[in-house]
Design a protein around this motif. Structure first.
Motif, PDB file in Angstrom:
ATOM      1  N   ASN A  91       4.162  -0.661  14.014  1.00  0.00           N
ATOM      2  CA  ASN A  91       2.885   0.042  13.948  1.00  0.00           C
ATOM      3  C   ASN A  91       3.041   1.452  13.392  1.00  0.00           C
ATOM      4  O   ASN A  91       2.271   1.887  12.527  1.00  0.00           O
ATOM      5  N   ALA A  92       4.027   2.196  13.862  1.00  0.00           N
ATOM      6  CA  ALA A  92       4.195   3.584  13.434  1.00  0.00           C
ATOM      7  C   ALA A  92       4.754   3.695  12.024  1.00  0.00           C
ATOM      8  O   ALA A  92       4.363   4.578  11.251  1.00  0.00           O
ATOM      9  N   ILE A  93       5.684   2.789  11.677  1.00  0.00           N
ATOM     10  CA  ILE A  93       6.354   2.902  10.384  1.00  0.00           C
ATOM     11  C   ILE A  93       5.453   2.450   9.245  1.00  0.00           C
ATOM     12  O   ILE A  93       5.437   3.069   8.176  1.00  0.00           O
ATOM     13  N   MET A  94       4.690   1.381   9.456  1.00  0.00           N
ATOM     14  CA  MET A  94       3.870   0.869   8.351  1.00  0.00           C
ATOM     15  C   MET A  94       2.836   1.900   7.890  1.00  0.00           C
ATOM     16  O   MET A  94       2.463   1.941   6.727  1.00  0.00           O
ATOM     17  N   TRP A 145       3.742   0.156   4.163  1.00  0.00           N
ATOM     18  CA  TRP A 145       2.508   0.172   3.373  1.00  0.00           C
ATOM     19  C   TRP A 145       2.185   1.537   2.771  1.00  0.00           C
ATOM     20  O   TRP A 145       1.879   1.657   1.595  1.00  0.00           O
ATOM     21  N   LEU A 146       2.220   2.601   3.566  1.00  0.00           N
ATOM     22  CA  LEU A 146       1.710   3.898   3.105  1.00  0.00           C
ATOM     23  C   LEU A 146       2.807   4.862   2.647  1.00  0.00           C
ATOM     24  O   LEU A 146       2.572   6.065   2.542  1.00  0.00           O
ATOM     25  N   MET A 147       3.986   4.355   2.342  1.00  0.00           N
ATOM     26  CA  MET A 147       5.050   5.248   1.880  1.00  0.00           C
ATOM     27  C   MET A 147       4.642   6.055   0.651  1.00  0.00           C
ATOM     28  O   MET A 147       4.902   7.269   0.602  1.00  0.00           O
ATOM     29  N   PHE A 159       3.384   5.294   8.660  1.00  0.00           N
ATOM     30  CA  PHE A 159       4.137   6.554   8.669  1.00  0.00           C
ATOM     31  C   PHE A 159       3.371   7.628   9.439  1.00  0.00           C
ATOM     32  O   PHE A 159       3.108   8.741   8.948  1.00  0.00           O
ATOM     33  N   TYR A 160       3.069   7.270  10.680  1.00  0.00           N
ATOM     34  CA  TYR A 160       2.302   8.169  11.528  1.00  0.00           C
ATOM     35  C   TYR A 160       3.150   9.347  11.991  1.00  0.00           C
ATOM     36  O   TYR A 160       4.322   9.221  12.331  1.00  0.00           O
ATOM     37  N   GLY A 166      -0.848  14.927  13.849  1.00  0.00           N
ATOM     38  CA  GLY A 166      -1.739  15.594  12.917  1.00  0.00           C
ATOM     39  C   GLY A 166      -2.446  14.640  11.980  1.00  0.00           C
ATOM     40  O   GLY A 166      -3.458  15.007  11.375  1.00  0.00           O
ATOM     41  N   LEU A 167      -1.929  13.410  11.861  1.00  0.00           N
ATOM     42  CA  LEU A 167      -2.590  12.390  11.049  1.00  0.00           C
ATOM     43  C   LEU A 167      -3.508  11.544  11.923  1.00  0.00           C
ATOM     44  O   LEU A 167      -3.242  11.369  13.120  1.00  0.00           O
ATOM     45  N   PRO A 168      -4.566  11.001  11.367  1.00  0.00           N
ATOM     46  CA  PRO A 168      -5.413  10.099  12.149  1.00  0.00           C
ATOM     47  C   PRO A 168      -4.680   8.788  12.402  1.00  0.00           C
ATOM     48  O   PRO A 168      -4.301   8.096  11.448  1.00  0.00           O
ATOM     49  N   PRO A 169      -4.450   8.407  13.660  1.00  0.00           N
ATOM     50  CA  PRO A 169      -3.687   7.188  13.917  1.00  0.00           C
ATOM     51  C   PRO A 169      -4.538   5.930  13.755  1.00  0.00           C
ATOM     52  O   PRO A 169      -5.707   5.907  14.117  1.00  0.00           O
ATOM     53  N   ALA A 170      -3.947   4.909  13.199  1.00  0.00           N
ATOM     54  CA  ALA A 170      -4.576   3.590  13.156  1.00  0.00           C
ATOM     55  C   ALA A 170      -3.998   2.738  14.280  1.00  0.00           C
ATOM     56  O   ALA A 170      -2.836   2.908  14.668  1.00  0.00           O
TER      57      ALA A 170
END
Length: 484
Positions: free
Chosen positions: A315-318, A54-56, A320-321, A324-328
């Motif tokens: 979860n991590a790939i969609m 999703w966030l690539m 791209f966690y 330092g990033l806010p995790p969903a």
């Protein structure tokens, strides 16, 4: 360390996937004559093996894009699904916005937001991968950030920019019902379709829905998707608009049946099942995480029910966690580490199995199974004219009617869904027989019972993996060319 080595190989040009087969050399994607599958213009089957990215466009830089796409190619994926816009404006990793302060599309930056998306599409093509372009996420439209009038201009912009790219599939919607902002989705879809008639188009609905619920009669939608969602059995959660019976939350096979109840008949697939490594139900950190075995089950249940492919997610790939990033959704694993997780690398065994056998005559057929179970004990069955497949999640004994396919004798194998390993079980007569799955070690070893007319050579008795071709392989058939 191995992730770092892999990235370095890419940067040095030693890990390139530029030699990957470009499937569009077989012609554009289209719907098969029986309206149940996707294929290329020359009749070559296309089994949708999707990955959720999703966030690539927003979170990966150029080097990371190359690394991710080449890793996907090596793992057997031929499709990645991305959010073109996750907000208005959206920003990429370089800080470049998609729109200016007045809300106009911003295209004159030196290396702007849209240049980076162009790069993603180009690199995907070099890796032999299609890009499922989710034009804008549903929540953004619901918030009023794209009106029907704006959708005309935006749709024209997208269609003109990407209509000549060989590796595009348009995805309207984005986790939203079609009766919310209907005029926006209709305008966006028809605007793109009026300019670009060469690429397929679908709609990504909210969890527990099929796109056919709203768009069955729409002439712009070529195939349907459903989102089986992320809830376990009994995890209803207070929701007045709950379109499925209680305690069926994990039964993603039922969405194929419910979609095919609409007319005209169109291909369908599970575009968002449960993600590997995400909490069951998404929002409660105390819930267990979906495992590789469970995401395999979703894939085989859906495809054996008749889906034309499947989309995997992590979860991590969609998202791209990385640190330092806010995790969903309580994500704690870096996306580069998730690329080594088992579920991500096991989807290729399903596509290899499907393409090893005659493709276009396959139908779901639960009558193959005698005395079936429910929920996790349900055996899912599919067949062609001369082969049958039964997926078994709990490794229980299974009573199978071999008379459902041609041949007085059948070669029978067990395929481990987690490794792709094949174990030849023997040659059996044309009758109802009980098979005990091949188990190695403790715990569940889900897999597929494969029975093939003994006069056919789609697999070899000595073949030990679905990843190696049979000695006399030649199963694949062409679909008929059809006009759209």
């Amino acid at each position: 360390m191995r992730q770092l080595i892999a990235i370095l190989l890419v940067l040095l040009g030693l890990g390139t996937a530029d030699g990957a087969e470009q499937p569009w050399r077989h012609g554009r994607l289209m719907v098969s004559e029986n309206h149940r599958f996707l294929m290329h213009a020359d009749g070559t089957p296309f089994f949708w093996q999707g990955e959720t990215a999703w966030l690539m466009p927003q979170r990966l830089n150029r080097d990371e894009v190359v690394y991710y796409l080449q890793t996907c190619s090596r793992a057997g994926y031929n499709m990645v699904q991305v959010q073109v816009l996750n907000d208005v404006p959206s920003f990429n990793v370089y800080g470049q916005p998609s729109h200016d302060r007045a809300g106009r599309l911003l295209t004159d930056a030196a290396y702007g937001y849209w240049d980076h998306l162009d790069y993603i599409v180009d690199q995907a093509a070099r890796s032999g991968i299609y890009v499922g372009m989710v034009c804008i996420w549903g929540g953004v439209v619901k918030a009023g950030k794209l009106t029907a009038e704006q959708a005309k201009g935006y749709g024209s912009f997208l269609a003109n920019r990407y209509k000549d790219c060989p590796n595009i599939v348009w995805i309207i919607g984005g986790d939203i019902q079609g009766d919310i902002k209907t005029e926006v989705w209709q305008t966006l879809a028809t605007t793109i379709k009026a300019i670009d008639r060469n690429h397929l188009m679908t709609y990504h609905p909210r969890g527990r829905y099929t796109s056919a619920r709203w768009w069955a009669k729409a002439d712009w939608i070529d195939f349907h998707t459903f989102q089986s969602g992320h809830r376990r059995y009994g995890q209803r959660m207070d929701n007045a608009d709950y379109p499925i019976p209680d305690n069926t939350e994990e039964d993603n096979w039922m969405y194929v049946d419910s979609t095919w109840a609409y007319r005209p008949l169109k291909p369908v697939l599970d575009d968002e099942p449960s993600y590997e490594g995400i909490p069951k139900g998404l929002h409660d950190a105390d819930e267990p995480l979906w495992t590789a075995a469970e995401v395999r089950r979703y894939a085989y249940w859906s495809v054996f029910a008749g889906s034309c492919g499947h989309t995997y997610g992590h979860n991590a790939i969609m998202q791209f966690y990385r640190e330092g990033l806010p995790p969903a959704y309580h994500c704690a694993k870096a996306w580069t580490e998730a690329l080594w997780d088992p579920g991500f690398n096991q989807m290729q065994f399903l596509s290899r199995l499907m393409l090893a056998l005659p493709y276009f005559d396959r139908v779901p057929d639960q009558s193959i199974v005698v005395d079936n179970g429910t929920q996790y004990d349900r055996l899912s069955a599919t067949r062609g004219n001369d082969y049958l497949l039964v997926y078994n999640y709990t490794c229980r004994d299974m009573k199978v009617d071999l008379r459902k396919i041609s041949g007085t004798e059948k070669h029978v194998w067990w395929m481990n869904a987690g490794t792709g390993a094949l174990t030849y079980l023997g040659r059996y007569p044309d009758k109802v027989l009980t098979f005990r799955p091949h188990r190695v070690g403790p715990g569940i070893e889900d897999g597929v019972l494969i029975a093939i007319d003994a006069t056919k050579a789609y697999l070899s008795p000595g073949q030990t993996s679905i990843m190696t071709p049979a000695a006399n392989a030649g199963a694949q058939t062409k679909g008929k060319k059809v006009k759209k």
